[in-house]
Structure formats: structure tokens, C-alpha cells
Scaffold this motif. Structure first.
Motif, short mmCIF file in Angstrom:
data_model
loop_
_atom_site.label_atom_id
_atom_site.label_comp_id
_atom_site.label_asym_id
_atom_site.label_seq_id
_atom_site.Cartn_x
_atom_site.Cartn_y
_atom_site.Cartn_z
N GLN A 1 0.84 -1.20 0.00
CA GLN A 1 0.00 0.00 0.00
C GLN A 1 0.88 1.24 0.00
O GLN A 1 1.99 1.23 0.55
CB GLN A 1 -0.91 0.03 1.24
N VAL A 2 0.36 2.30 -0.62
CA VAL A 2 1.06 3.58 -0.56
C VAL A 2 1.11 4.04 0.90
O VAL A 2 0.13 3.95 1.63
CB VAL A 2 0.34 4.63 -1.43
N VAL B 1 7.09 -0.21 -8.30
CA VAL B 1 6.92 0.39 -6.97
C VAL B 1 7.98 1.47 -6.81
O VAL B 1 9.16 1.22 -7.07
CB VAL B 1 7.07 -0.67 -5.86
N THR C 1 9.69 4.24 2.33
CA THR C 1 8.23 4.36 2.30
C THR C 1 7.74 4.28 0.86
O THR C 1 8.32 4.92 -0.03
CB THR C 1 7.79 5.70 2.92
N ILE C 2 6.70 3.52 0.64
CA ILE C 2 6.12 3.42 -0.71
C ILE C 2 5.34 4.69 -1.01
O ILE C 2 4.44 5.09 -0.25
CB ILE C 2 5.19 2.20 -0.81
N VAL C 3 5.68 5.35 -2.11
CA VAL C 3 4.97 6.57 -2.50
C VAL C 3 4.17 6.39 -3.79
O VAL C 3 3.32 7.21 -4.11
CB VAL C 3 5.94 7.76 -2.66
N LYS C 4 4.44 5.30 -4.52
CA LYS C 4 3.69 5.07 -5.75
C LYS C 4 3.65 3.58 -6.05
O LYS C 4 4.67 2.90 -5.97
CB LYS C 4 4.33 5.82 -6.93
N LEU C 5 2.44 3.09 -6.39
CA LEU C 5 2.26 1.71 -6.84
C LEU C 5 1.68 1.76 -8.24
O LEU C 5 0.69 2.44 -8.50
CB LEU C 5 1.29 0.97 -5.91
#
Length: 312
Positions: free
Chosen positions: A238-239, A303, A292-296
Motif C-alpha cells: 500500500q502507498v 513500486v 516508504t512506498i509513495v507510488k504503486l
């Protein structure tokens, strides 16, 4: 033998009777005043060596009407809709320029027949594929007939359905490419997006893989797949989620981080030091980090990360 474009509509499905088998094709009776010759290439989506592999004498088969156009070109038309573009002066001006450039001499509008296919509708216009036919007494526009194109259309429909139903498909690797591997699904070639897959180097020609379809674009002849394990892992993310990983690649534009089943990208613009000229100044292969995920982007299996603790 070709038929006048006026007698048929492009894309129509018509039936014909196989009258004669020849080494390089067949003669078909479409219940007109002349028989049509359909070459071997157009008899099947599969590679065949003789007509008998695809059709039988006196068999009734369906064929797609395909155009023997003189040229085609994909182009974007801004600030218009499919309705305003159809038969517009703007469309013909573009088509005339394209046809004249290809033929090497000026083409008059009365000598040009234009067909269009809308590829995509955007907020500010249309992506359109233009087909043109040169028309003259010596060069009338014509059509021909194809089982292969009909089977292709049906194959694309099946692929869209398989994608909608999230079905796992199995494809044998035909060869490896710069971005992954080439497979054949439902008789159509597709590419496995494995540049984010840490197992890319382990792909073996002839190996059969479980795959998920992530992009089906018939108009561009584009079929894109990813390994099922990558698809499953993507759906678990998840973002805003914090992930841990190991750096496996360093480029000028960022670092690739192994976060399980595939690589995610931490671009230089999302690092603590976005002004750095080279990430090698701060990172080394096999370094562990949190991000940290910022875009999927499931459609492309991508990712994008930012350094843990960075502000948005």
C-alpha cells in the motif's frame, strides 16, 4: 485476387466456402461473381506449412474483411472528439500530408479515401490511427480476407476476459529480452515485465511460468504480463507502507531495492539528499534500508519509494 472496397465493409465477418486447396493458399467462394484467393499466411493464427493444417476442402469458414490500404499512421488530434474529427477538413489535411510524403508526390483529396480508428480518448483530444487508400481508375481501393485476423480478434477478446477474471495463465519462455522475456498466450506474443523481478537472470528459455495479465492493448498489439508471485506481492503493498529491503542495483537516477520477489526503485529525487549527483556517494550494494512506498503501478509492475522519514 482483391475485391473492391465498395463491396465490403472493413472489419466485417463474412462466410465463404473453400473451393480449392493450393500449396500457397486457397480459393474461396464468397458467393460473388469471382473467387477470392487467400494466402497461406492468412489461414491461421498459428504457423502452418500447408492449407490442410487449417482448412478442409468444401468447408464453410468465417473470414474477416481486411483493407489493402496504402499507408497508416498513429497521430494525436488535440481539442476534438470522434464526432468532430470524422470527415473533417483537419483529418483530411493530415492524411493528405502523410500520403503525399509517403508516395513522394502531391495527392489530391478526391484521390484519397481515409478510414480512422480511435485508439484512445484523452482529456484534451484523441489518439487516432489513420488508414488511407489511394483511389484512381488505375488504382481502386481494395480489400482481402483473413482467418488469421479473425482469430486474432477472438484471441484479444479472450485475453481481455482472462484479465478481467484475474485468471493465472501459463506461458513458455520463447526467448529473453532486455526487459524480461517473450511468451505466447492464446496464440499471441506477450512480454513478461521482469525488469523489476529479482529473478530475471534466472529466466530460462523453454521454462513454463505462471503469469498474470496486466495490460491488454489490441490497438497497439501489446500484451504485458508479470510473474504470479510478483502480482501477489504487489497486492500486499500500500502507498504509505514502510518496507525493508536490500540494495541490489545503483544507477545515476536511483537505487533498486529488493523488497521480496522484485525490485522497487528509490529515485534520487526521493532520497534524503535529492541534490546528490551520484547515489554511490551514500549507498553501496547489499546495504539494508527502510523506505516508504509513495507510488504503486500494478499495470507496469512498478513500486516507487522515498527515504524513510522524508516529508511528502
Amino acid at each position: 485476387m482483391s475485391f473492391s472496397l465498395e463491396s465490403f465493409q472493413l472489419g466485417d465477418i463474412i462466410t465463404g466456402k473453400i473451393i480449392k486447396l493450393e500449396p500457397t493458399g486457397v480459393l474461396v467462394d464468397f458467393y460473388t461473381d469471382q473467387l477470392a484467393y487467400v494466402p497461406l499466411l492468412e489461414l491461421s493464427l498459428n504457423e502452418i506449412q500447408s492449407p490442410e493444417e487449417a482448412v478442409r476442402l468444401n468447408e464453410i469458414r468465417e473470414f474477416m474483411v481486411v483493407g489493402n490500404y496504402d499507408g497508416k499512421h498513429d497521430i494525436f488530434f488535440s481539442h476534438c472528439s470522434p464526432e468532430t474529427l470524422k470527415d473533417s477538413d483537419r483529418l483530411y489535411e493530415v492524411a493528405l500530408d502523410l500520403a503525399s510524403e509517403k508516395s513522394g508526390h502531391p495527392i489530391n483529396r478526391e484521390d484519397l479515401l481515409v478510414h480512422t480508428k480511435v485508439l484512445d480518448v484523452h482529456r484534451h483530444g484523441l489518439s487516432v490511427r489513420i488508414y488511407w487508400f489511394l483511389c484512381s481508375q488505375d488504382h481502386p481501393p481494395t480489400v482481402s480476407f483473413s482467418i488469421r485476423k479473425l482469430e486474432m480478434r477472438k484471441a484479444w477478446e479472450r485475453l481481455r476476459q482472462l484479465q478481467a477474471e484475474d485468471v493465472t495463465v501459463y506461458g513458455k519462455i520463447l526467448n529473453k529480452t532486455w526487459s524480461g522475456a517473450l511468451v505466447k498466450i492464446e496464440g499471441l506474443y506477450g512480454g513478461i515485465r521482469s525488469y523489476v523481478n529479482k529473478h530475471k537472470e534466472q529466466l530460462v528459455v523453454g521454462e513454463k511460468l505462471p503469469l498474470k495479465i496486466i495490460k491488454v492493448r489490441e490497438e497497439y498489439n501489446q500484451l504485458v504480463l508479470i510473474h504470479r508471485s510478483v502480482s501477489i506481492r504487489l497486492r500486499q503493498l500500500q502507498v504509505g507502507q514502510v518496507v525493508s529491503g536490500t540494495i541490489r542495483g545503483i544507477k545515476d537516477y536511483g537505487v533498486f531495492v529488493d523488497i521480496g520477489d522484485f525490485y522497487a526503485l528509490l529515485p534520487t529525487s526521493k532520497m534524503f539528499h535529492p541534490s546528490v549527483d551520484n547515489p554511490n556517494q551514500f549507498f553501496k550494494i547489499n546495504d539494508h534500508l527502510k523506505a516508504t512506498i509513495v507510488k504503486l503501478d500494478p499495470e507496469n509492475g512498478q513500486v516507487v519509494l522515498e527515504s524513510y522519514g522524508s516529508s511528502a
